[in-house]
Write a protein that holds these residues in place. Structure first.
Motif, PDB file in Angstrom:
ATOM      1  N   ASN A   1      12.879   0.308  -8.823  1.00 22.53           N
ATOM      2  CA  ASN A   1      12.175   1.591  -8.764  1.00 22.53           C
ATOM      3  C   ASN A   1      12.528   2.466  -9.957  1.00 22.53           C
ATOM      4  OD1 ASN A   1      10.787   1.087  -6.357  1.00 22.53           O
ATOM      5  ND2 ASN A   1      12.515   1.751  -5.115  1.00 22.53           N
TER       6      ASN A   1
ATOM      7  N   LEU B   1       1.366   4.877  -5.100  1.00 20.00           N
ATOM      8  CA  LEU B   1       1.879   6.151  -4.593  1.00 20.00           C
ATOM      9  C   LEU B   1       0.747   7.033  -4.081  1.00 20.00           C
ATOM     10  CD1 LEU B   1       4.517   7.022  -7.362  1.00 20.00           C
ATOM     11  CD2 LEU B   1       4.969   6.189  -5.054  1.00 20.00           C
TER      12      LEU B   1
ATOM     13  N   ASN C   1      -0.475   5.835  -0.777  1.00 15.64           N
ATOM     14  CA  ASN C   1       0.542   6.117   0.245  1.00 15.64           C
ATOM     15  C   ASN C   1       0.808   7.604   0.424  1.00 15.64           C
ATOM     16  OD1 ASN C   1       0.897   3.367   0.712  1.00 15.64           O
ATOM     17  ND2 ASN C   1       2.502   3.183  -0.824  1.00 15.64           N
ATOM     18  N   ARG C   2      -0.048   8.445  -0.214  1.00 11.87           N
ATOM     19  CA  ARG C   2       0.001   9.911  -0.062  1.00 11.87           C
ATOM     20  C   ARG C   2       1.298  10.517  -0.594  1.00 11.87           C
ATOM     21  NH1 ARG C   2      -2.578  10.504   6.074  1.00 11.87           N
ATOM     22  NH2 ARG C   2      -4.532   9.392   5.603  1.00 11.87           N
ATOM     23  N   LYS C   3       1.788   9.934  -1.677  1.00 14.40           N
ATOM     24  CA  LYS C   3       2.929  10.508  -2.386  1.00 14.40           C
ATOM     25  C   LYS C   3       2.396  11.023  -3.718  1.00 14.40           C
ATOM     26  CE  LYS C   3       6.288   7.480  -0.146  1.00 14.40           C
ATOM     27  NZ  LYS C   3       7.349   6.465  -0.328  1.00 14.40           N
ATOM     28  N   TYR C   4       2.047  12.291  -3.740  1.00 11.60           N
ATOM     29  CA  TYR C   4       1.210  12.831  -4.803  1.00 11.60           C
ATOM     30  C   TYR C   4       1.966  13.315  -6.034  1.00 11.60           C
ATOM     31  CZ  TYR C   4      -2.116  12.831  -0.945  1.00 11.60           C
ATOM     32  OH  TYR C   4      -2.902  12.460   0.101  1.00 11.60           O
ATOM     33  N   LEU C   5       3.267  13.580  -5.919  1.00 10.70           N
ATOM     34  CA  LEU C   5       3.977  14.219  -7.026  1.00 10.70           C
ATOM     35  C   LEU C   5       3.959  13.349  -8.279  1.00 10.70           C
ATOM     36  CD1 LEU C   5       5.562  16.636  -7.997  1.00 10.70           C
ATOM     37  CD2 LEU C   5       7.661  15.557  -7.162  1.00 10.70           C
TER      38      LEU C   5
ATOM     39  N   ALA D   1       2.257  10.689  -8.685  1.00 15.36           N
ATOM     40  CA  ALA D   1       0.890  10.243  -8.935  1.00 15.36           C
ATOM     41  C   ALA D   1       0.129  11.208  -9.837  1.00 15.36           C
ATOM     42  CB  ALA D   1       0.141  10.065  -7.617  1.00 15.36           C
TER      43      ALA D   1
ATOM     44  N   ARG E   1       5.828  -1.463   3.168  1.00 14.83           N
ATOM     45  CA  ARG E   1       6.017  -0.602   1.999  1.00 14.83           C
ATOM     46  C   ARG E   1       6.468  -1.418   0.801  1.00 14.83           C
ATOM     47  NH1 ARG E   1      10.086   1.325  -0.652  1.00 14.83           N
ATOM     48  NH2 ARG E   1      11.619   0.481   0.823  1.00 14.83           N
TER      49      ARG E   1
END
Length: 425
Positions: A109, A184, A187-191, A193, A341
């Motif tokens: 990661n 991302l 998976n609704r991880k917007y920062l 993205a 995930r």
């Protein structure tokens, strides 16, 4: 130690301060770091901290290097063999660092986060060139002139130093983190993205059809692997259509009758003649343009012509194993949200690999680091220590080499390219 060297090595490869920064200009820091990295890898191997050649791709990489050497030695050209390996050294070091330094999910990661940051740096340089006509280090965009009804039109194409001096390579680098950012976003991880818009805009500024093709293929593949249903195919097709309509202006010029397209087919034909004259070891790495005025504009054809059947075998073999594992495992049902995930992350890795493999069919990028780095990232994610991110079994890691399958791929490639050339010439 290896992870630190990896981060430093890839950062220098992308930013390249030794090519434009006054205090570092011309210094051999990248070469020295490469030597240090090789020593560190051998020491870690000797102490048992890593297991070189645990992956089938490690063997394929060594075989590819041997093919480079033999492509020149078979013609009695010792200097060419030395130069070929020296020029390919950044890809060798980068591959082994990525494959063996990323031995945990946290490091994988972290590496993807680093790649994203480096591509944002490249995107910023692209923006500077589009607005001010110059970026850091005095790099100016390439102005490619095209014929138009009212005269010649200059097309701005952004670029960077070193291996990214060609807008196509610059664009491929921008595409690499996109599947991870799309993952991302889905998976609704917007920062993080939020990095997508500047990367897409910079990609637009490259006016690279090959890079747009890589983007299409990677996003489409990710959506299919992510949703594993007709929904993923449908969404991928909608995005592909949008990119074709609103993508770089040069996308509208793709046709078999286009002058550059015909030149590519001519180059493929010339490459096939080189292969026929030297089918085992090829005409030698870097020798294609000695036989034809244009490069191959196809990485697979370039390897076939320059390194022969042997080089093509190891080149295709590098990508065979992670892609086969993806086909075998990513459509299985998962047992938990955590496993799902991780599987989505691996799907993004494979999507990046598919995108790059699609793009290099139209680009001569057989020896740059990016394809080998993505291959190593796929292997580290799938087969890494402890079974990778999704618990790959020891049996899968230790499975026998599929020599026949890889050889069949080479034969299929030879037949396929020959048919395309005969139909289009």
């Amino acid at each position: 130690m290896l992870f630190f060297l990896l981060c430093l090595y890839i950062s220098l490869y992308y930013i390249r301060p030794f090519e434009w920064m006054p205090g570092l200009y011309g210094s051999p820091i990248f070469m020295v770091l490469g030597v240090v990295s090789i020593v560190a890898l051998l020491m870690a191997w000797g102490s048992g901290k890593i297991k070189l050649f645990r992956y089938k791709t490690d063997v394929m990489m060594v075989g590819f290097v041997i093919a480079i050497v033999l492509s020149h030695l078979s013609h009695g050209y010792i200097g060419g063999a030395i130069d070929g390996v020296r020029d390919f050294l950044p890809s060798i070091v980068g591959y082994f660092l990525v494959a063996h330094a990323l031995d945990s999910e946290k490091k994988v990661n972290g590496f993807v986060f680093l790649l994203t940051g480096l591509t944002i740096f490249l995107a910023y340089q692209a923006w500077l060139q589009s607005v001010h006509g110059v970026s850091w280090g005095g790099m100016e965009p390439l102005i490619q002139y095209q014929n138009a009804e009212e005269g010649r039109v200059g097309l701005l194409r952004v670029r960077w130093f070193g291996p990214f001096n060609d807008p196509n390579d610059f664009g491929l680098a921008l595409v690499l983190p996109v599947p991870f950012l799309v993952n991302l976003l889905v998976n609704r991880k917007y920062l993080l993205a939020l990095c997508l818009p500047p990367l897409i805009y910079a990609l637009y500024l490259t006016n690279s059809r090959g890079a747009v093709l890589a983007l299409l293929a990677s996003v489409f593949t990710y959506l299919v692997l992510r949703f594993r249903s007709v929904k993923g195919v449908a969404v991928g097709l909608v995005l592909a259509t949008a990119l074709m309509v609103f993508g770089p202006s040069r996308m509208a010029q793709i046709s078999a009758e286009e002058e550059s397209a015909y030149g590519r087919v001519e180059a493929w034909h010339a490459g096939f003649q080189m292969f026929k004259s030297n089918p085992i070891f090829g005409v030698g790495k870097g020798m294609f343009t000695d036989y034809h005025y244009l490069t191959a504009h196809n990485s697979y054809m370039l390897v076939l012509a320059e390194l022969g059947f042997v080089g093509s075998f190891f080149f295709l073999g590098l990508f065979f194993y992670p892609l086969r594992w993806g086909k075998r495992n990513l459509f299985r049902e998962t047992e938990s949200l955590e496993a799902e995930r991780r599987r989505r992350f691996v799907a993004a890795c494979l999507a990046g690999g598919v995108g790059l493999l699609a793009a290099i069919f139209f680009l001569s990028r057989s020896y740059i680091l990016l394809p080998f780095m993505v291959c190593a990232l796929m292997m580290a994610s799938i087969y890494g220590r402890g079974g990778g991110l999704i618990g790959c079994s020891r049996e899968e890691v230790a499975e026998r080499f599929s020599w026949g399958s890889v050889g069949g791929m080479v034969v299929a490639q030879i037949v396929g390219i020959n048919i395309i050339v005969r139909l289009m010439l």
